[in-house]
Design an enzyme around this catalytic site. Sequence first.
Site, mmCIF file in Angstrom:
data_model
loop_
_atom_site.group_PDB
_atom_site.id
_atom_site.type_symbol
_atom_site.label_atom_id
_atom_site.label_comp_id
_atom_site.label_asym_id
_atom_site.label_seq_id
_atom_site.Cartn_x
_atom_site.Cartn_y
_atom_site.Cartn_z
ATOM 1 N N ASP A 93 59.840 -37.393 64.193
ATOM 2 C CA ASP A 93 60.056 -37.921 62.471
ATOM 3 C C ASP A 93 62.081 -37.631 63.018
ATOM 4 O OD1 ASP A 93 58.839 -38.549 59.950
ATOM 5 O OD2 ASP A 93 60.640 -37.485 60.104
ATOM 6 N N GLU A 125 59.321 -43.864 59.982
ATOM 7 C CA GLU A 125 60.340 -43.521 61.178
ATOM 8 C C GLU A 125 59.489 -42.115 61.407
ATOM 9 O OE1 GLU A 125 61.243 -40.651 56.866
ATOM 10 O OE2 GLU A 125 60.013 -43.162 57.805
#
Length: 261
Positions: free
Chosen positions: A141, A183
Amino acid sequence: AIDGRQALQLFEQYNDFDLVVTDYQMPNMDGFELVNTLRKHYGPDQLPIIGLSGDDKGEVSARFIKSGANDFLRKPYSFEEFNCRIMQCMESIEQIQALHHAATHDSLTGLYNRRHFFDVGRALASKAAKSDLPLCAAMLDLDHFKQVNDNYGHDGGDAVLVAIAKMLIQYFPEQLCARFGGEEFAILFAEQDLAEAESLLQPFIEAVAAQPIENNNHQIQTSVSAGLSSQGDDLDSILKHADQHLYCAKEQGRNQLKSDS
């Protein structure tokens, strides 16, 4: 190639043909047998095949199609007809491949998408379990990604995602990498244990933090947090453990890797 056998030898030698045009009547191996053999390794959307024959009986064209040929031409034919059939065949294949690519890849980054990751990953996990092979997965992430969008706009955020995807391809060329959405990314390490995966992930995390991403004359600094696990009976449970490690990496300061070890 003078016959089907020599054609198969050429495939073994080069293996990069875009189209096969084969006659029916050939010595040693005829066109039907060649098509049947090729179709065991290449689907109609991977390798287009056009059959040819001077036989005016309709069953020859039907047998070619049943064997797996994409199209058939009866000899003699004009150059214009031959050229048109080839162009139509190739355009059809290109459209199918484009649809397949759109269904399996993320449109922004070009990485595999979540669906493809699970389709392929579950098969690899099943193989690993049956053969007692190592398997681990990582969840990644981008840190503070909302701030990137707030400070540099969505164009800046997209530039960061594309740059990270390119680095994933560079650092993990033999692994299954995918964008899960937003993301978040995932990596599957088939036939690699935790130590091997960690030795690949750590340099990647360090490289992301060390290389600002350029966009519209801005230097965008970013970093990645990652969780890695090999615990679980299937891919879903392994990813669940990896996600828990990712949460710990975020909680303990970001820009780091947490794993089972």
